[in-house]
Scaffold this motif. Structure first.
Motif, PDB file in Angstrom:
ATOM      1  N   PRO A 117      39.839  56.233  28.801  1.00  0.00           N
ATOM      2  CA  PRO A 117      40.446  56.773  27.578  1.00  0.00           C
ATOM      3  C   PRO A 117      39.573  57.848  26.927  1.00  0.00           C
ATOM      4  N   ALA A 118      40.241  58.861  26.391  1.00  0.00           N
ATOM      5  CA  ALA A 118      39.526  59.964  25.743  1.00  0.00           C
ATOM      6  C   ALA A 118      39.278  59.693  24.271  1.00  0.00           C
ATOM      7  N   ARG A 119      39.968  58.720  23.686  1.00  0.00           N
ATOM      8  CA  ARG A 119      39.747  58.370  22.290  1.00  0.00           C
ATOM      9  C   ARG A 119      39.983  56.888  22.119  1.00  0.00           C
ATOM     10  N   HIS A 120      39.406  56.324  21.049  1.00  0.00           N
ATOM     11  CA  HIS A 120      39.557  54.887  20.839  1.00  0.00           C
ATOM     12  C   HIS A 120      40.976  54.566  20.384  1.00  0.00           C
ATOM     13  N   GLY A 121      41.381  53.356  20.628  1.00  0.00           N
ATOM     14  CA  GLY A 121      42.751  52.937  20.326  1.00  0.00           C
ATOM     15  C   GLY A 121      43.406  52.339  21.554  1.00  0.00           C
ATOM     16  N   ARG A 152      42.785  48.567  25.483  1.00  0.00           N
ATOM     17  CA  ARG A 152      42.283  48.955  24.165  1.00  0.00           C
ATOM     18  C   ARG A 152      40.892  49.560  24.317  1.00  0.00           C
ATOM     19  N   ALA A 153      40.759  50.813  23.930  1.00  0.00           N
ATOM     20  CA  ALA A 153      39.469  51.491  23.973  1.00  0.00           C
ATOM     21  C   ALA A 153      38.731  51.209  22.672  1.00  0.00           C
ATOM     22  N   THR A 294      35.222  44.709  15.758  1.00  0.00           N
ATOM     23  CA  THR A 294      35.294  45.861  16.656  1.00  0.00           C
ATOM     24  C   THR A 294      36.717  46.056  17.164  1.00  0.00           C
ATOM     25  N   ASP A 295      37.396  44.966  17.472  1.00  0.00           N
ATOM     26  CA  ASP A 295      38.778  45.054  17.932  1.00  0.00           C
ATOM     27  C   ASP A 295      39.676  45.635  16.849  1.00  0.00           C
ATOM     28  N   ALA A 296      39.431  45.255  15.599  1.00  0.00           N
ATOM     29  CA  ALA A 296      40.227  45.806  14.498  1.00  0.00           C
ATOM     30  C   ALA A 296      39.908  47.273  14.262  1.00  0.00           C
ATOM     31  N   LEU A 297      38.648  47.666  14.451  1.00  0.00           N
ATOM     32  CA  LEU A 297      38.263  49.061  14.259  1.00  0.00           C
ATOM     33  C   LEU A 297      38.922  49.975  15.292  1.00  0.00           C
ATOM     34  N   ALA A 298      39.177  49.440  16.486  1.00  0.00           N
ATOM     35  CA  ALA A 298      39.718  50.272  17.568  1.00  0.00           C
ATOM     36  C   ALA A 298      41.057  50.888  17.208  1.00  0.00           C
ATOM     37  N   GLY A 299      41.845  50.223  16.409  1.00  0.00           N
ATOM     38  CA  GLY A 299      43.165  50.731  16.078  1.00  0.00           C
ATOM     39  C   GLY A 299      43.207  51.676  14.898  1.00  0.00           C
ATOM     40  N   LEU A 300      42.049  52.015  14.328  1.00  0.00           N
ATOM     41  CA  LEU A 300      42.026  52.854  13.131  1.00  0.00           C
ATOM     42  C   LEU A 300      41.964  54.336  13.488  1.00  0.00           C
ATOM     43  N   GLN A 301      42.711  55.131  12.749  1.00  0.00           N
ATOM     44  CA  GLN A 301      42.673  56.580  12.840  1.00  0.00           C
ATOM     45  C   GLN A 301      42.701  57.133  11.419  1.00  0.00           C
ATOM     46  N   PRO A 302      41.992  58.231  11.161  1.00  0.00           N
ATOM     47  CA  PRO A 302      42.031  58.797   9.800  1.00  0.00           C
ATOM     48  C   PRO A 302      43.416  59.329   9.457  1.00  0.00           C
TER      49      PRO A 302
END
Length: 426
Positions: A117-121, A152-153, A294-302
């Motif tokens: 993956p190129a970005r987290h999520g 999930r990245a 960390t798993d919850a942080l993976a789904g965050l985007q600004p």
């Protein structure tokens, strides 16, 4: 015998018509044979509906590391399978090229795909498309099957390298390091003999009366404290500093602080918000806190919206009724409701603010080469002054402010936490 011009033309036209008819007959015969071969090839191809498809492999991977997802195919038909597979991964998954597959009748095989993956999520592949060719390779049957799989990245944890050193400082605070140094926390640890340099206020006179030597009390930081991490996912979190979004640096710092606090025996919660609550992790166990957060942080985007700090403050106060440490990871910019709402938090909780400083502001502030550089220097100087003014106003409210460049913020934030813990302010 000679022919007239008209007769010669008629004769030539007749010859051409005969040749054209013969050509059409030949083409029709060839097309018919080819069409028959195609139908035969399709008929002999393994039926796609008779294939059973499932997946196995990695479901989580750190950003920058590869994950392997295996597609398992079982050929339940009586015909051999010659196929090409296409996995419907998005372009950001950077999946490896698909390979061909040959299976005997009743056999099964595997096709491994590498995903980076190129970005987290979440990288999601909903379908697998299988194209089954006949023995001649002229035509194929094709059908897609829904076999959903998600990788999930997780956000990178670059600051992990600081963790051993921070844990050594923590053991020193707890009195478990061999260079023992008693802390000034709020939890009594033990009694020991007085040595030159000890604080005389720590002398236990009752114990001294029962012993021949002067005895002092030692203290250690309290355990089982609560820490609430607040991540600002508003528009300022999308701006890039040193090539990375501020949110990514904040997530790195949050992971280091979570790992350190869990080892210290404290409980860590997470609230991420902008105009609404984006993620909420409440009361995870100490052993699973880092993985859960960390798993919850993976789904965050600004999000390109202003952060509703009144919503953030209300959520924190409703969740943390007893005094705790609130760590707000946000940008030090003057928002309409930032300072008043943070002031409401400091009335009930200990507040630690972490912010990503842009080192380019100092460089721009020194520019004097031309008119554009002068204007840029004026803007940079004003931005630095505003950040310093807001940090000073927060400090007057009793808030600890850490404003550091991206490479230093996680470590500096962990140091601030250890300092608060060592001083007994948690």
């Amino acid at each position: 015998m000679t022919l007239s011009g008209r007769a010669a033309a008629v004769a030539v036209a007749g010859v051409l018509v005969v040749l054209a008819v013969r050509s059409l007959v030949t083409v029709a015969v060839i097309d018919g044979l080819l069409l028959a071969a195609i139908f035969l090839d399709v008929a002999l191809a393994a039926p796609v509906r008779a294939l059973r498809v499932r997946r196995a492999g990695d479901t989580r991977v750190r950003l920058g590391e590869p994950a392997t997802v295996t597609t398992v195919i079982e050929n339940t038909s009586a015909r051999p399978l010659r196929a090409q597979l296409r996995d419907a991964w998005p372009p950001s998954a950077q999946a490896s090229a698909q390979a061909g597959l040959r299976l005997p009748a009743g056999g099964h095989g595997r096709v491994a795909v590498t995903v980076a993956p190129a970005r987290h999520g979440d990288c999601v592949s909903e379908r697998v498309t299988i194209r089954s060719f006949g023995p001649l390779g002229l035509a194929a049957r094709q059908r897609g099957q829904r076999v959903p799989w998600t990788v999930r990245a997780l956000p990178p944890f670059h600051s992990r390298r600081y963790l051993p050193g921070k844990l050594a400082q923590l053991r020193e605070l707890d009195g478990q390091h061999r260079t023992v140094r008693p802390g000034q926390g709020s939890e009594f640890d033990s009694l020991r003999e007085y040595v030159i340099g000890d604080d005389v206020r720590s002398i236990d006179w009752r114990s001294t009366a029962r012993h021949r030597d002067v005895m002092v009390r030692t203290w250690r930081p309290e355990r089982d404290r609560r820490i609430v991490l607040v991540l600002d996912t508003g528009r300022t979190a999308a701006s890039r500093v040193a090539g990375y979004p501020r949110l990514d640096t904040a997530m790195d710092a949050a992971q280091l602080l979570t790992a350190l606090a869990s080892k210290a025996g404290d409980r860590v919660d997470l609230i991420a918000a902008d105009q609404r609550i984006r993620a909420r992790v409440l009361a995870p166990s100490r052993t699973t806190a880092l993985a859960t957060i960390t798993d919850a942080l993976a789904g965050l985007q600004p999000e390109l919206t202003e952060t509703d700090w009144r919503l953030v403050t209300t959520t924190v106060l409703a969740h943390a009724r007893r005094r705790c440490l609130v760590v707000a990871l946000t940008d030090l910019n003057f928002s309409v409701d930032l300072l008043p709402e943070l002031q409401a938090l400091t009335a009930r909780h200990e507040l630690l603010v972490g912010s990503v400083a842009d080192p380019r502001l100092a460089e721009l502030a020194d520019g004097r080469g031309d008119a554009a550089s002068v204007y840029a220097a004026a803007a940079a100087t004003r931005a630095v002054a505003q950040r310093s003014e807001l940090a000073a106003r927060l400090a007057r409210l009793g808030t600890t402010v850490v404003d550091a460049p991206p490479e230093r913020l996680p470590s500096a934030l962990a140091d601030a936490y250890l300092a608060l813990k060592g001083s007994g302010r948690l």
